[in-house]
Scaffold this active site. Structure first.
Site, PDB file in Angstrom:
ATOM      1  N   SER A   1       0.824  -1.204   0.000  1.00 19.18           N
ATOM      2  CA  SER A   1       0.000   0.000   0.000  1.00 19.18           C
ATOM      3  C   SER A   1       0.863   1.261   0.000  1.00 19.18           C
ATOM      4  O   SER A   1       1.572   1.528  -0.962  1.00 19.18           O
ATOM      5  CB  SER A   1      -0.972  -0.051   1.187  1.00 19.18           C
ATOM      6  OG  SER A   1      -2.014   0.887   1.041  1.00 19.18           O
TER       7      SER A   1
ATOM      8  N   ASP B   1     -10.009  -4.103  -5.448  1.00 17.85           N
ATOM      9  CA  ASP B   1      -9.446  -3.314  -4.347  1.00 17.85           C
ATOM     10  C   ASP B   1     -10.192  -1.985  -4.284  1.00 17.85           C
ATOM     11  O   ASP B   1     -10.040  -1.125  -5.155  1.00 17.85           O
ATOM     12  CB  ASP B   1      -7.953  -3.075  -4.586  1.00 17.85           C
ATOM     13  CG  ASP B   1      -7.260  -2.406  -3.410  1.00 17.85           C
ATOM     14  OD1 ASP B   1      -7.943  -1.701  -2.642  1.00 17.85           O
ATOM     15  OD2 ASP B   1      -6.037  -2.582  -3.268  1.00 17.85           O
TER      16      ASP B   1
ATOM     17  N   HIS C   1      -7.858  -5.287  -0.722  1.00 22.02           N
ATOM     18  CA  HIS C   1      -6.660  -4.507  -0.387  1.00 22.02           C
ATOM     19  C   HIS C   1      -5.792  -5.339   0.542  1.00 22.02           C
ATOM     20  O   HIS C   1      -6.119  -5.540   1.711  1.00 22.02           O
ATOM     21  CB  HIS C   1      -7.052  -3.187   0.280  1.00 22.02           C
ATOM     22  CG  HIS C   1      -5.927  -2.204   0.357  1.00 22.02           C
ATOM     23  ND1 HIS C   1      -5.447  -1.542  -0.759  1.00 22.02           N
ATOM     24  CD2 HIS C   1      -5.166  -1.774   1.398  1.00 22.02           C
ATOM     25  CE1 HIS C   1      -4.459  -0.742  -0.410  1.00 22.02           C
ATOM     26  NE2 HIS C   1      -4.264  -0.870   0.892  1.00 22.02           N
TER      27      HIS C   1
END
Length: 320
Positions: free
Chosen positions: A140, A266, A295
């Site tokens: 991320s 996501d 995610h």
């Protein structure tokens, strides 16, 4: 490189992006022994590094970077570290400033584009003269940081052989807008709660730089980046931060073999975060877009996640 066709096929339950994301964030557990080292950064602040090792001495190391409000002992970090350790590769999980359980020394902290801290970590690792093959993996926020690092400079150290970016918000403004939609309200509010709590602790030491009234005016993540992130890190405002720190603009210049794994379901990612054109035009860039995974929710068998297996495969394929 052509876009890679993904082979990820989760069970029926985990085809749901929300379920896979929440399960991975709240319920996954990984057992791993880590040794903590504190290093001093170029500006006098500190970072804590969590090390774990292969059974036998090795010249290979993976550097792992976490996501927003994560840490070096989150399961998505320790899971990857454990798998690489079991395959003869040492691992160091980086805790960004203020993320290791202790408030950092400076008014600034960390953000998606703070590659200067990654530079310091890499320099510290290479100065040990133990590792000739170094790999980078980011999750991320950490994924965006790695992609920006690789593309913003003329050359990276020759020891860095490959990189993997998972659930990468390549276009920060688009990702920020997604986080402010109704579908992501639970995630948004959770992030904001943790960020605001950390900011209140920091404000006690930096009252001249930030007032309680300013903190109390923060109602959204946009507000947080406008009021704190931009001011603490030298940006004009939140939008300027998103623009300068986004890795999308740097992807064409990456010259290190790099794998991006972004799930199509996501909910954190906008359509710009799937850089098909950039991957097709850059021989060093490999893009895999699994249909499922949410995610950082690439749940697979035996508690080894698909993105972790793919990271190991990619490293083994890229480095002869």
């Amino acid at each position: 490189m052509p876009v890679i066709e993904s082979t990820y096929k989760p069970s029926f339950l985990f085809k749901n992006g929300f379920v896979s994301t929440v399960y991975s964030g709240l319920f996954r557990r990984v057992q791993l022994t880590q040794e903590r080292e504190r290093i001093t950064l170029s500006d006098g602040d500190f970072l804590d590094l969590d090390w774990s090792y292969a059974t036998e001495k090795t010249n290979k190391l993976i550097i792992l970077l976490h996501g927003l409000e994560g840490s070096g002992n989150r399961p998505y970090m320790t899971g990857a570290a454990k798998l690489f350790n079991e395959n003869g590769i040492d691992a160091v999980c980086v805790n960004f400033r203020g993320c290791s359980g202790e408030t950092n020394l400076k008014f600034r902290s960390y953000h998606s584009g703070a590659t200067e801290d990654l530079v310091d970590v890499i320099s510290h690792v290479l100065n040990q003269e133990k590792y000739t093959d170094v790999y980078l993996k980011g999750i991320s926020l950490g994924a965006n940081m790695i992609l920006k690092y690789l593309g913003e400079r003329e050359a990276v150290p020759q020891e860095i052989k490959a990189a993997i970016a998972v659930s990468a918000p390549c276009y920060l403004y688009g990702s920020a807008k997604e986080l402010h939609t109704i579908k992501n309200k639970l995630y948004h509010d959770r992030f904001l709660k943790h960020l605001s709590k950390a900011l209140k602790n920091k404000q006690k030491r930096f009252q001249e730089d930030l007032s309680l009234e300013q903190i109390e005016s923060i109602k959204t993540l946009f507000d947080f980046d406008n009021i704190y992130t931009s001011n603490a890190h030298g940006f004009k405002n939140g939008l300027d931060y998103y623009e300068q720190a986004s890795s999308l603009q740097f992807l064409p210049k990456i010259k290190t073999p790099t794998l991006i794994i972004n799930a199509l379901n996501d909910s954190f990612l906008s359509h710009e975060c799937y850089p098909v054109k950039e991957a097709k035009n850059n021989p060093f860039l490999h893009l895999e877009m699994p249909k499922y995974g949410g995610h950082v929710g690439f749940i697979s068998k035996k508690n080894v996640y698909y993105n972790e297996k793919r990271a190991l495969e990619f490293v083994q394929t890229m480095v002869k």
